[in-house]
Enzyme design. Structure first.
Site, PDB file in Angstrom:
ATOM      1  N   ARG A 113     -18.108  11.645  45.917  1.00 48.43           N
ATOM      2  CA  ARG A 113     -17.003  10.664  45.947  1.00 48.43           C
ATOM      3  C   ARG A 113     -17.466   9.246  46.242  1.00 48.43           C
ATOM      4  NH1 ARG A 113     -14.198  14.952  48.213  1.00 48.43           N
ATOM      5  NH2 ARG A 113     -12.775  15.866  46.701  1.00 48.43           N
ATOM      6  N   GLU A 177     -25.434 -14.113  25.458  1.00 51.29           N
ATOM      7  CA  GLU A 177     -24.317 -14.054  26.415  1.00 51.29           C
ATOM      8  C   GLU A 177     -24.239 -15.349  27.217  1.00 51.29           C
ATOM      9  OE1 GLU A 177     -22.173 -11.667  26.277  1.00 51.29           O
ATOM     10  OE2 GLU A 177     -23.230  -9.933  25.454  1.00 51.29           O
ATOM     11  N   LYS A 215     -19.288 -16.264  34.811  1.00 51.40           N
ATOM     12  CA  LYS A 215     -18.784 -14.884  34.723  1.00 51.40           C
ATOM     13  C   LYS A 215     -18.035 -14.523  36.003  1.00 51.40           C
ATOM     14  CE  LYS A 215     -19.060 -10.226  33.467  1.00 51.40           C
ATOM     15  NZ  LYS A 215     -19.737  -9.049  32.967  1.00 51.40           N
ATOM     16  N   GLU A 225      -9.164  -7.083  33.748  1.00 53.82           N
ATOM     17  CA  GLU A 225      -9.105  -7.435  32.330  1.00 53.82           C
ATOM     18  C   GLU A 225      -7.693  -7.344  31.761  1.00 53.82           C
ATOM     19  OE1 GLU A 225     -12.229  -5.554  30.116  1.00 53.82           O
ATOM     20  OE2 GLU A 225     -12.157  -7.102  28.599  1.00 53.82           O
ATOM     21  N   ARG A 229      -9.850 -12.554  31.466  1.00 55.40           N
ATOM     22  CA  ARG A 229     -11.168 -11.931  31.355  1.00 55.40           C
ATOM     23  C   ARG A 229     -11.515 -11.624  29.900  1.00 55.40           C
ATOM     24  NH1 ARG A 229     -13.828  -7.370  35.396  1.00 55.40           N
ATOM     25  NH2 ARG A 229     -15.795  -7.156  34.286  1.00 55.40           N
ATOM     26  N   ASN A 233     -14.836 -11.814  25.636  1.00 55.59           N
ATOM     27  CA  ASN A 233     -15.004 -11.115  24.358  1.00 55.59           C
ATOM     28  C   ASN A 233     -15.251 -12.055  23.192  1.00 55.59           C
ATOM     29  OD1 ASN A 233     -14.697  -8.414  25.217  1.00 55.59           O
ATOM     30  ND2 ASN A 233     -12.525  -8.831  25.552  1.00 55.59           N
ATOM     31  N   HIS A 236     -17.344 -11.092  20.225  1.00 59.81           N
ATOM     32  CA  HIS A 236     -17.558  -9.659  20.335  1.00 59.81           C
ATOM     33  C   HIS A 236     -16.723  -8.812  19.372  1.00 59.81           C
ATOM     34  CE1 HIS A 236     -19.955 -10.670  23.782  1.00 59.81           C
ATOM     35  NE2 HIS A 236     -20.192  -9.408  24.058  1.00 59.81           N
ATOM     36  N   HIS A 255     -27.677  -6.018  20.840  1.00 59.05           N
ATOM     37  CA  HIS A 255     -26.314  -6.469  21.113  1.00 59.05           C
ATOM     38  C   HIS A 255     -26.171  -7.992  20.955  1.00 59.05           C
ATOM     39  CE1 HIS A 255     -22.383  -6.617  22.970  1.00 59.05           C
ATOM     40  NE2 HIS A 255     -22.832  -7.491  23.856  1.00 59.05           N
TER      41      HIS A 255
HETATM   42  N1  LIG Z   1     -21.173  -3.518  33.005  1.00 63.25           N
HETATM   43  C1  LIG Z   1     -20.998  -4.582  32.270  1.00 63.25           C
HETATM   44  O1  LIG Z   1     -20.156  -5.435  32.548  1.00 63.25           O
HETATM   45  C2  LIG Z   1     -21.880  -4.764  31.078  1.00 63.25           C
HETATM   46  C3  LIG Z   1     -21.968  -6.003  30.457  1.00 63.25           C
HETATM   47  C4  LIG Z   1     -22.819  -6.157  29.380  1.00 63.25           C
HETATM   48  C5  LIG Z   1     -23.578  -5.076  28.931  1.00 63.25           C
HETATM   49  N2  LIG Z   1     -23.470  -3.871  29.557  1.00 63.25           N
HETATM   50  C6  LIG Z   1     -24.263  -2.732  29.104  1.00 63.25           C
HETATM   51  O2  LIG Z   1     -25.628  -3.042  29.236  1.00 63.25           O
HETATM   52  C7  LIG Z   1     -26.375  -2.265  28.307  1.00 63.25           C
HETATM   53  C8  LIG Z   1     -27.403  -3.152  27.662  1.00 63.25           C
HETATM   54  O3  LIG Z   1     -28.241  -3.674  28.651  1.00 63.25           O
HETATM   55  P1  LIG Z   1     -29.715  -4.154  28.338  1.00 63.25           P
HETATM   56  O4  LIG Z   1     -29.725  -5.038  27.172  1.00 63.25           O
HETATM   57  O5  LIG Z   1     -30.278  -4.630  29.611  1.00 63.25           O
HETATM   58  O6  LIG Z   1     -30.395  -2.797  27.818  1.00 63.25           O
HETATM   59  P2  LIG Z   1     -31.436  -1.747  28.423  1.00 63.25           P
HETATM   60  O7  LIG Z   1     -31.081  -1.362  29.807  1.00 63.25           O
HETATM   61  O8  LIG Z   1     -31.523  -0.683  27.422  1.00 63.25           O
HETATM   62  O9  LIG Z   1     -32.807  -2.558  28.456  1.00 63.25           O
HETATM   63  C9  LIG Z   1     -33.399  -2.968  27.245  1.00 63.25           C
HETATM   64  C10 LIG Z   1     -34.854  -2.487  27.144  1.00 63.25           C
HETATM   65  O10 LIG Z   1     -35.693  -3.285  27.978  1.00 63.25           O
HETATM   66  C11 LIG Z   1     -36.500  -2.455  28.827  1.00 63.25           C
HETATM   67  N3  LIG Z   1     -36.725  -3.263  30.023  1.00 63.25           N
HETATM   68  C12 LIG Z   1     -35.837  -3.560  30.983  1.00 63.25           C
HETATM   69  N4  LIG Z   1     -36.358  -4.455  31.839  1.00 63.25           N
HETATM   70  C13 LIG Z   1     -37.604  -4.717  31.412  1.00 63.25           C
HETATM   71  C14 LIG Z   1     -38.622  -5.602  31.873  1.00 63.25           C
HETATM   72  N5  LIG Z   1     -38.428  -6.406  32.915  1.00 63.25           N
HETATM   73  N6  LIG Z   1     -39.797  -5.619  31.205  1.00 63.25           N
HETATM   74  C15 LIG Z   1     -39.984  -4.834  30.110  1.00 63.25           C
HETATM   75  N7  LIG Z   1     -39.042  -4.008  29.603  1.00 63.25           N
HETATM   76  C16 LIG Z   1     -37.859  -3.957  30.258  1.00 63.25           C
HETATM   77  C17 LIG Z   1     -35.677  -1.215  28.991  1.00 63.25           C
HETATM   78  O11 LIG Z   1     -36.479  -0.124  29.357  1.00 63.25           O
HETATM   79  C18 LIG Z   1     -35.074  -1.048  27.603  1.00 63.25           C
HETATM   80  O12 LIG Z   1     -36.005  -0.442  26.755  1.00 63.25           O
HETATM   81  C19 LIG Z   1     -25.378  -1.685  27.341  1.00 63.25           C
HETATM   82  O13 LIG Z   1     -25.250  -0.309  27.584  1.00 63.25           O
HETATM   83  C20 LIG Z   1     -24.077  -2.392  27.666  1.00 63.25           C
HETATM   84  O14 LIG Z   1     -22.946  -1.580  27.463  1.00 63.25           O
HETATM   85  C21 LIG Z   1     -22.648  -3.707  30.606  1.00 63.25           C
HETATM   86 ZN   LIG Z   2     -21.768  -8.728  25.199  1.00 59.93          ZN
END
Ligand SMILES: NC(=O)c1ccc[n+]([C@@H]2O[C@H](COP(=O)([O-])OP(=O)(O)OC[C@H]3O[C@@H](n4cnc5c(N)ncnc54)[C@H](O)[C@@H]3O)[C@@H](O)[C@H]2O)c1
Ligand SMILES: [Zn+2]
Length: 351
Positions: A113, A177, A215, A225, A229, A233, A236, A255
């Protein structure tokens, strides 16, 4: 060290030596686990351990990448937490990008939890976006982030040093972003960012701070949202459709790369529906094309894009709703657009 105080937790931006190390000693959690993927284990864990001095912890490693952001991986994480004897007084440290942060946070929020977790985002995208706002979750039945919760971390520690090992494409993806934050909320910052030529050698701290503040203020105004908020988007609605479509192709897009295309097209929509001056749209297109290159979309794919947009979560009464900008630095949410508007915007992107 820059500090952002949110209502229930603090974001620390700067060298981990001056933030996370002290914090961990002060909190003195009886048990700590660190969640990594194979890349962050290699590139980020040694830096994290050296800077914080953390020695006694359980390591949980999962495979890197969005395809693993699913319930099966959660089961692996929960199992490892059980086996390590973690309980509600323990701490999970999410060391990685948005996948680790969203999924690790979700696992911690639901384990017994709910136990504490901290976000240590290591990609530019997660540093400026995923680490703020309390959205956690996983993908389910091919729908992104369809299972999840809102829950705040105990703290967020952002160290730009991690970006040194991040591949350039990932860096550039997160940058989209940051451009979005400027376009929806701060015209002067957009002017400043649109003069940046070389992302690789940049001192990121001031830009990260600026983005985080934008943000944070948007999320604080509308945590669940319901209204403003949705400004986040911008780019997007079209961007997600292009990202989703490209996923099925031989050339998947990151992305932020898809969002960059989306921002060009949606700037044009802002012109067409709201009167955003065309020279502003042209400036946005020119800059984004310089940074992201000329990605092409096929006219024959327009029906696929539109079908994907019809599934967008933001839609109401079957209408496709957009978050647009007018003027630059100001967002206008819930703008309904017709298929012919959207096709004109895609045509503008291709021009
Ligand atoms: N919670 C939210 O508000 C929110 C907002 C935007 C995106 N997201 C989510 O975030 C995800 C995308 O995040 P991301 O782009 O960080 O992707 P990710 O976590 O897949 O990282 C991208 C790649 O970089 C590698 N990596 C990470 N840090 C590194 C570093 N310092 N050096 C070398 N390699 C490194 C990872 O292993 C991975 O292969 C999506 O799932 C998306 O839905 C969430
Ligand atoms: Zn985004």
């Amino acid at each position: 060290m820059d500090i952002l105080n949110l209502p229930t937790y603090t974001i620390h931006l700067g060298d981990l030596r001056e933030s996370a190390g002290d914090w961990l000693r002060r909190q003195n959690y009886p048990k700590v686990a660190v969640l990594v993927d194979e890349n962050t284990e290699q590139h980020c864990l040694p830096v994290f351990l050296k800077k914080t001095g953390l020695a006694d912890f359980h390591l949980i490693r999962i495979e890197a990448g969005e395809p693993h952001k699913n319930i099966g991986t959660c089961q692996t994480i929960w199992s490892r937490m059980m086996e390590s004897g973690l309980d509600r007084r323990s701490l999970l440290i999410n060391l990685g990008g948005g996948v680790i942060g969203d999924m690790g946070g979700f696992c911690a929020a639901t384990f017994k939890r709910g136990m504490d977790f901290v976000q240590v985002p290591t990609t530019l995208l997660s540093q400026v976006d995923a680490s703020v706002g309390g959205k956690l979750g996983i993908d389910f039945m091919q729908v992104k982030n369809s299972i999840g919760v809102f829950r705040d971390p105990a703290a967020v520690f952002i160290d730009p040093d991690f970006l040194k090992t991040l591949p350039y494409r990932e860096l550039r993806s997160g940058f989209a972003e940051m451009i979005k934050h400027a376009l929806i909320a701060d015209e002067a910052q957009w002017q400043k960012m649109s003069r940046l030529q070389d992302l690789a050698g940049l001192d990121w701290s001031p830009y990260i701070l600026h983005s985080l503040r934008i943000k944070q203020s948007i999320v604080e105004a509308d945590p669940f949202e319901r209204g403003i908020r949705k400004a986040l988007n911008f780019g997007h609605t079209i961007g997600h459709a292009i990202e989703g479509h490209a996923l099925e192709s031989a050339h998947p897009l990151l992305h932020g790369e898809a969002i960059a295309v989306g921002m060009v097209a949606e700037s044009y929509l802002s012109h067409r529906k709201l009167g955003l001056p065309l020279p502003d749209v042209e400036a946005i297109k020119a800059y984004l094309t310089r940074i992201y290159g000329a990605f092409t979309i096929e006219k024959s794919s327009y029906p696929d894009y539109l079908a994907l947009m019809h599934q967008d979560k933001k839609n109401e009464n079957g209408q496709i709703l957009f978050s647009l900008i007018h003027p630059v630095g100001n967002a206008v949410v819930n703008v309904a657009c017709e298929p012919e508007d959207i096709e004109a915007a895609l045509d503008y992107f291709l021009m």
